[in-house]
Design a protein around this motif. Sequence first.
Motif, mmCIF file in Angstrom:
data_model
loop_
_atom_site.group_PDB
_atom_site.id
_atom_site.type_symbol
_atom_site.label_atom_id
_atom_site.label_comp_id
_atom_site.label_asym_id
_atom_site.label_seq_id
_atom_site.Cartn_x
_atom_site.Cartn_y
_atom_site.Cartn_z
ATOM 1 N N TRP A 59 46.243 38.445 45.940
ATOM 2 C CA TRP A 59 44.662 37.940 45.508
ATOM 3 C C TRP A 59 44.120 36.504 45.462
ATOM 4 C CZ3 TRP A 59 43.042 42.662 43.711
ATOM 5 C CH2 TRP A 59 43.664 43.468 43.213
ATOM 6 N N LYS B 273 41.373 50.791 45.965
ATOM 7 C CA LYS B 273 40.107 50.342 44.096
ATOM 8 C C LYS B 273 39.978 49.171 43.921
ATOM 9 C CE LYS B 273 38.905 52.840 39.862
ATOM 10 N NZ LYS B 273 38.805 54.034 39.194
ATOM 11 N N SER B 274 41.457 48.668 43.268
ATOM 12 C CA SER B 274 41.845 47.860 43.310
ATOM 13 C C SER B 274 40.996 46.074 43.400
ATOM 14 C CB SER B 274 43.389 46.808 42.234
ATOM 15 O OG SER B 274 43.696 47.403 43.232
ATOM 16 N N ASN C 118 48.342 52.572 48.248
ATOM 17 C CA ASN C 118 48.034 52.434 47.075
ATOM 18 C C ASN C 118 49.890 52.031 46.153
ATOM 19 O OD1 ASN C 118 45.646 51.891 47.122
ATOM 20 N ND2 ASN C 118 46.009 54.322 47.797
ATOM 21 N N ALA D 234 37.208 46.233 43.821
ATOM 22 C CA ALA D 234 36.736 45.554 42.466
ATOM 23 C C ALA D 234 36.039 44.126 42.220
ATOM 24 C CB ALA D 234 37.564 46.162 41.187
ATOM 25 N N GLU D 235 37.100 43.862 43.576
ATOM 26 C CA GLU D 235 37.085 41.519 43.421
ATOM 27 C C GLU D 235 36.758 41.846 44.943
ATOM 28 O OE1 GLU D 235 40.261 39.804 41.806
ATOM 29 O OE2 GLU D 235 41.122 41.288 40.406
ATOM 30 N N GLY E 82 50.250 47.315 42.157
ATOM 31 C CA GLY E 82 48.792 46.451 41.053
ATOM 32 C C GLY E 82 47.743 46.154 41.999
ATOM 33 N N VAL E 83 48.318 46.868 43.318
ATOM 34 C CA VAL E 83 47.026 46.453 44.537
ATOM 35 C C VAL E 83 47.025 47.677 45.530
ATOM 36 C CG1 VAL E 83 46.838 44.791 47.019
ATOM 37 C CG2 VAL E 83 48.072 44.452 45.388
ATOM 38 N N THR E 84 46.123 48.068 45.018
ATOM 39 C CA THR E 84 45.464 49.368 45.596
ATOM 40 C C THR E 84 43.606 49.363 46.175
ATOM 41 O OG1 THR E 84 43.823 50.249 43.538
ATOM 42 C CG2 THR E 84 46.317 50.732 43.699
#
Length: 475
Positions: free
Chosen positions: A310, A154-155, A145, A158-159, A150-152
């Motif tokens: 992303w 969890k994140s 993480n 979420a997407e 900014g990439v975990t």
Amino acid sequence: MAFVPPFNLKASPSRIRKLHSGGSCLSVLLTLLVLLLPFRASSFVSLLPSKSGTHTDVQRAADLHRTGKTNVRGLCSHNDAQQDYSWMDVVIVMVAPVCTTKEVVSTLRYNFQFRRVFFIVKDERFCPYLREMAEDGYVVCLDENKVLPGVTHKSLYAESDGLIRNSQQSNRVGWYLQQYLKLGVALHIDDLSEYYLVWDADNLSSRPFDLFHGVAENGRRRASFCANPVTHKSTSYAKFYQQMMGEPLLRPSGLVSLEATIADSRVPGRLHNFVCGYMVMYRPHVKEMLSHASDVLRERYRHDTRGFPWDLHALANELVPNAWFSEYDTYGSFVRTHYPDEFHVDYGLLYNRNAEAAVGGGGGGGGKSSKGGKGKGGADDAPAKFSCCLTHKRICALSRAPSATEQLAGKSASSSKSSSSTDGVHIVIWEEHKMRYRGTSSQCTDLMPAALESAIKEVGHGVTLASAKKFDSKS
């Protein structure tokens, strides 16, 4: 070269006179003992003859053991030689260590002498255990993480609406994160070597092999890629690559993957892909590939310009379940297409998967499964029970089971042409995480090291310890 003893006889003239004075045998022996006492055992080992007639190789092996560069006992095959990649790093991405992880580190270090091994794990609480495998900084451990800004998990989760909505057994969010990390290290680990080896956590190096094949015309190294034999006609990787890169996916042979759906033994590589569980990557090429993908996907997703990973993850959500991303096939095809002089396909590299183990009741029973196929065991077969913590001796023994190529050809372990009668396979794939955690009970008759079990229990989420009883294995 003249022989130079590890001690100076001229420094002790009185002792030499005693040796030549015709004294008793006992006095001679005592004198020799006095002469040899000040010197280390490693100096005496250097006097031992080797097959090549010199003591250099023997001394070098002793030095490697003494300095902690290896904790294995030598090469599995006498016909092999250690490789020197002391300028090159290895990247291994995994959820958590298992018992055999220590052998993964030691066999890589002994066979290839890499500069460092980077472990990227689910939780940094696994790092102390991993770092203790080598006290000289050889093992570097990072939290998954904290590698890509900014990439975990969890994140990313979420997407992942598409992946979650279309998932049957697993949403594969972690599976995708691991692939992004293998590529993303080229962007975000500043002191990573220019060429780095991506290595799957369940691969054990049983024999050293060449990672490069000469030099390209532009002066760069020519990476040696493995060709993985497949038993199916899946085009899911090819469909993903086409949408991601705007060009067709190429197999190792150079054939377009979407067209190569009929087996033809006259064309090597028609039924091969690059998904071998390891790959040499060149950081500038990785950066160029990801930049090119972002340019293609920017036209597709005009509302989202965040770039890697992303845009790639948005495509994964869109194409599931008909197409999947493969970091190995993607990078292999990119180099095959844009830098054809900078790679070489090694069709002779051999591996086997879970030899003598029936993982989960199928997919590897009796060493009969290959990278792209399933074993003879069915869903109702009772899984085997065995010791999962491999020793160096057992790794060498498993390396002589039939390779994936031989399994596809229907050769048995007793075949005179099988790898069991030669030097063995180069990679033993040992999926201990499946053996311990999949199904209702563990297949393993042994426990992992206490420090590792404690860390896994502390982390808890995502890693479940299956029940296992202690077993005093002497394998």
